[in-house]
Design a protein around this motif. Structure first.
Motif, PDB file in Angstrom:
ATOM      1  N   SER A 138       4.379  -5.565  -5.896  1.00 30.86           N
ATOM      2  CA  SER A 138       3.326  -4.696  -6.422  1.00 30.86           C
ATOM      3  C   SER A 138       3.154  -3.471  -5.552  1.00 30.86           C
ATOM      4  CB  SER A 138       1.995  -5.447  -6.533  1.00 30.86           C
ATOM      5  OG  SER A 138       1.476  -5.764  -5.244  1.00 30.86           O
ATOM      6  N   ILE A 139       2.735  -2.391  -6.207  1.00 33.52           N
ATOM      7  CA  ILE A 139       2.339  -1.155  -5.538  1.00 33.52           C
ATOM      8  C   ILE A 139       0.839  -1.014  -5.675  1.00 33.52           C
ATOM      9  CG2 ILE A 139       2.464   1.373  -5.594  1.00 33.52           C
ATOM     10  CD1 ILE A 139       5.003   0.122  -4.501  1.00 33.52           C
ATOM     11  N   GLU A 140       0.159  -0.842  -4.549  1.00 31.54           N
ATOM     12  CA  GLU A 140      -1.292  -0.672  -4.529  1.00 31.54           C
ATOM     13  C   GLU A 140      -1.632   0.817  -4.394  1.00 31.54           C
ATOM     14  OE1 GLU A 140      -2.765  -3.940  -4.554  1.00 31.54           O
ATOM     15  OE2 GLU A 140      -0.626  -4.448  -4.685  1.00 31.54           O
ATOM     16  N   HIS A 141      -2.582   1.290  -5.155  1.00 31.00           N
ATOM     17  CA  HIS A 141      -3.076   2.679  -5.162  1.00 31.00           C
ATOM     18  C   HIS A 141      -2.138   3.592  -5.954  1.00 31.00           C
ATOM     19  CE1 HIS A 141      -5.435   0.907  -2.010  1.00 31.00           C
ATOM     20  NE2 HIS A 141      -4.461   0.984  -1.110  1.00 31.00           N
ATOM     21  N   GLY A 142      -0.944   3.854  -5.434  1.00 31.22           N
ATOM     22  CA  GLY A 142       0.089   4.559  -6.182  1.00 31.22           C
ATOM     23  C   GLY A 142      -0.219   5.999  -6.540  1.00 31.22           C
ATOM     24  N   THR A 143      -1.020   6.670  -5.751  1.00 33.52           N
ATOM     25  CA  THR A 143      -1.626   7.934  -6.153  1.00 33.52           C
ATOM     26  C   THR A 143      -0.637   8.977  -6.653  1.00 33.52           C
ATOM     27  OG1 THR A 143      -3.299   7.506  -4.460  1.00 33.52           O
ATOM     28  CG2 THR A 143      -3.241   9.725  -5.412  1.00 33.52           C
ATOM     29  N   TYR A 144       0.425   9.217  -5.904  1.00 32.84           N
ATOM     30  CA  TYR A 144       1.324  10.322  -6.229  1.00 32.84           C
ATOM     31  C   TYR A 144       2.587   9.862  -6.974  1.00 32.84           C
ATOM     32  CZ  TYR A 144      -1.637  13.237  -3.276  1.00 32.84           C
ATOM     33  OH  TYR A 144      -2.706  13.924  -2.749  1.00 32.84           O
ATOM     34  N   MET A 145       2.516   8.714  -7.627  1.00 32.85           N
ATOM     35  CA  MET A 145       3.672   8.327  -8.445  1.00 32.85           C
ATOM     36  C   MET A 145       3.835   9.317  -9.602  1.00 32.85           C
ATOM     37  SD  MET A 145       2.532   5.048 -10.777  1.00 32.85           S
ATOM     38  CE  MET A 145       2.078   3.951  -9.441  1.00 32.85           C
ATOM     39  N   ASP A 146       5.071   9.524 -10.013  1.00 31.06           N
ATOM     40  CA  ASP A 146       5.340  10.404 -11.155  1.00 31.06           C
ATOM     41  C   ASP A 146       6.173   9.640 -12.182  1.00 31.06           C
ATOM     42  OD1 ASP A 146       7.921  10.337 -10.125  1.00 31.06           O
ATOM     43  OD2 ASP A 146       7.895  12.407  -9.403  1.00 31.06           O
ATOM     44  N   LYS A 147       6.702  10.354 -13.181  1.00 29.85           N
ATOM     45  CA  LYS A 147       7.448   9.688 -14.247  1.00 29.85           C
ATOM     46  C   LYS A 147       8.672   8.945 -13.715  1.00 29.85           C
ATOM     47  CE  LYS A 147       6.016  12.827 -17.960  1.00 29.85           C
ATOM     48  NZ  LYS A 147       6.475  13.818 -18.973  1.00 29.85           N
ATOM     49  N   HIS A 204       0.860  -1.177   0.000  1.00 29.61           N
ATOM     50  CA  HIS A 204       0.000   0.000   0.000  1.00 29.61           C
ATOM     51  C   HIS A 204       0.897   1.228   0.000  1.00 29.61           C
ATOM     52  CE1 HIS A 204      -2.789   2.978   1.980  1.00 29.61           C
ATOM     53  NE2 HIS A 204      -1.623   3.378   2.464  1.00 29.61           N
ATOM     54  N   ALA A 205       0.653   2.142  -0.958  1.00 33.38           N
ATOM     55  CA  ALA A 205       1.446   3.373  -0.993  1.00 33.38           C
ATOM     56  C   ALA A 205       0.711   4.440  -1.795  1.00 33.38           C
ATOM     57  CB  ALA A 205       2.822   3.119  -1.594  1.00 33.38           C
ATOM     58  N   HIS A 206       0.628   5.626  -1.218  1.00 32.96           N
ATOM     59  CA  HIS A 206       0.113   6.799  -1.938  1.00 32.96           C
ATOM     60  C   HIS A 206       1.236   7.777  -2.279  1.00 32.96           C
ATOM     61  CE1 HIS A 206      -4.150   5.850  -1.572  1.00 32.96           C
ATOM     62  NE2 HIS A 206      -3.960   5.570  -0.294  1.00 32.96           N
ATOM     63  N   GLY A 207       2.149   8.016  -1.334  1.00 31.99           N
ATOM     64  CA  GLY A 207       3.192   9.012  -1.512  1.00 31.99           C
ATOM     65  C   GLY A 207       4.374   8.501  -2.318  1.00 31.99           C
ATOM     66  N   LYS A 208       4.999   9.386  -3.048  1.00 39.88           N
ATOM     67  CA  LYS A 208       6.105   9.062  -3.949  1.00 39.88           C
ATOM     68  C   LYS A 208       7.313   8.466  -3.223  1.00 39.88           C
ATOM     69  CE  LYS A 208       9.525  11.676  -6.671  1.00 39.88           C
ATOM     70  NZ  LYS A 208       9.804  10.715  -7.775  1.00 39.88           N
ATOM     71  N   GLU A 209       7.769   9.084  -2.141  1.00 38.74           N
ATOM     72  CA  GLU A 209       8.983   8.633  -1.472  1.00 38.74           C
ATOM     73  C   GLU A 209       8.824   7.227  -0.903  1.00 38.74           C
ATOM     74  OE1 GLU A 209      12.715   8.189   0.102  1.00 38.74           O
ATOM     75  OE2 GLU A 209      12.010   9.658  -1.367  1.00 38.74           O
ATOM     76  N   GLY A 210       7.699   6.971  -0.236  1.00 37.19           N
ATOM     77  CA  GLY A 210       7.459   5.640   0.315  1.00 37.19           C
ATOM     78  C   GLY A 210       7.370   4.580  -0.770  1.00 37.19           C
TER      79      GLY A 210
END
Length: 427
Positions: A267-276, A250-256
């Motif tokens: 796997s990454i779940e949710h991934g809201t704030y991932m960037d390029k 589970h991860a929303h923030g980029k750094e985590g």
């Protein structure tokens, strides 16, 4: 749909000539998840729990065979949801359930949710975090035939850090908080991280779930801050590998997220704030993305209702919920590997199919969305040799919908035939 037994006087398994009886599915349209395009007018032959043949045309039945007429349907592998929670279904009173419900209450309710999920066409799920070992108990009950439900790969209790998302004592009065440790799924430091993984193994979990950043629905301030050190994540991943377990994060923030990816999670779940940069890292490490757009849409809607969420939760739901669909669109365009997952239990079980609508709205073709819920889920689980597609030698998990879901994806919500391991559950 029509099911016709041939020569009913024969035994269900053996006719007088000792030839094993088979089930023949006549599929008008067949999505195998092995081919780039659907096949037309095919026959799937099933014996016991296995697919023994996939042939062009409508094969003639022999004495003792059963024919299932799905010539007006689209037939495909059983669906896989890589992110579910059978122990709960969110409501405004969910935060007090632990004070009102016993372990047996959670288990019995979970059995209802499991059957509802199977009837929606999902024959395999990953259960990513629960309480009271419900997912392990359900897995056993389903495997032993006491309960109807999908094939479960269970994570058991999620692993968190003190005060982090999935710390079960968040939001409680000081007198009740105590000091939960690895047995409760709460760790601080690499040694406790290893112990928590081994504890999940001891309890019968199939894989590990880690909450690497803050979350939306936990009663805690941040929804995206990193909550594990790199050393803790590396300890979890290396120990999980020792025990033959994968790791879902589970991860929303980029750094985590990026700490977890570099540690080697699956796997990454949710991934809201991932960037390029995050997406490039996922491609480098082969990390799957499990989007859960459905959960994001649901919490966004409920954040508009006064009193539905606690005060700490509401702003997180309003901020994070609306972003996940666009994150998914960006990840798909970037070529990140995607496996279907919904976070069912946040919203109502059985509505998992709506994720197909949200995925196609964001630019994924319908066939690719179906592949994400079949062969890609199997690859994430590491069971693609047995499940995830319709091919000779694989387990007979097969579903059907009327009409053509490639032109109307909402038909994925109208599954009217479900077979799991050769047994028909819905017809």
């Amino acid at each position: 749909m029509k099911i016709t037994p041939i020569a009913a006087a024969c035994s269900l398994l053996l006719c007088s000539n000792s030839i094993l009886a088979a089930t023949l599915i006549h599929a008008g349209t067949l999505i195998t998840a092995e081919h780039k395009q659907p096949l037309r007018q095919y026959t799937i032959v099933i014996e016991h729990d296995k697919i023994v043949g996939v042939t062009a045309g409508y094969q003639q039945a022999t004495a003792g065979d059963t024919v299932i007429d799905l010539r007006q349907h689209t037939v495909m592998p059983g669906l896989m949801d890589m992110h579910t929670h059978f122990y709960t279904q969110f409501s405004p009173t969910v935060y007090t359930e632990a004070q009102r419900m016993n372990e047996a209450d959670f288990a019995l309710r979970g059995a209802v949710f499991a059957e509802r999920t199977l009837m929606a066409g999902f024959t395999t799920v990953r259960e990513l975090g629960d309480g009271h070992h419900i997912s392990v108990a359900l897995r056993k009950a389903i495997n032993d035939g006491y309960v109807k439900g999908p094939r479960i790969y269970a994570a058991g209790k999620s692993i968190a850090t003190t005060g982090g998302h999935a710390d079960p004592t968040n939001g409680l009065a000081f007198a009740l908080i105590g000091d939960p440790g690895p047995k409760d799924g709460v760790i601080n430091g690499a040694d406790e991280a290893r112990k928590a993984v081994r504890q999940r193994y001891k309890e019968g979990a199939d894989l590990i779930k880690v909450t690497a950043t803050g979350g939306v629905l936990s009663v805690a301030k941040s929804g995206q801050n990193p909550q594990f050190t790199e050393q803790e994540l590396e300890a979890i991943v290396s120990t999980a590998k020792d025990y033959g377990m994968t790791v879902a994060v589970h991860a929303h923030g980029k750094e985590g997220m990026e700490r977890a990816i570099r540690a080697g999670v699956n796997s990454i779940e949710h991934g809201t704030y991932m960037d390029k940069t995050t997406m490039a890292l996922m491609k480098q490490y082969g990390t799957y993305y499990v989007p859960t757009i459905s959960a994001g849409k649901w919490v966004q809607q409920k954040a508009d209702i006064d009193g539905f969420f606690p005060a700490l939760v509401r702003p997180k739901a309003a901020a994070i919920g609306p972003l996940i669909q666009q994150t998914f669109a960006n990840a798909y365009k970037a070529g990140v590997k995607i496996a279907f997952g919904t976070d069912a239990g946040v919203f109502a079980h059985g509505d998992n199919w709506q994720e197909f609508v949200f995925m196609t709205e964001a630019g994924m073709p319908p066939l690719a969305a179906i592949h994400s819920a079949t062969i890609e889920g199997a690859r994430l689980l590491g069971v693609e040799a047995e499940l995830g597609s319709i091919r000779q030698g694989k387990i007979a998990d097969i579903i059907a919908v009327p009409g053509d879901p490639l032109t109307d994806i909402s038909l994925m919500g109208k599954v009217n035939f479900v077979m799991k391991a050769g047994r028909i559950y819905k017809q």
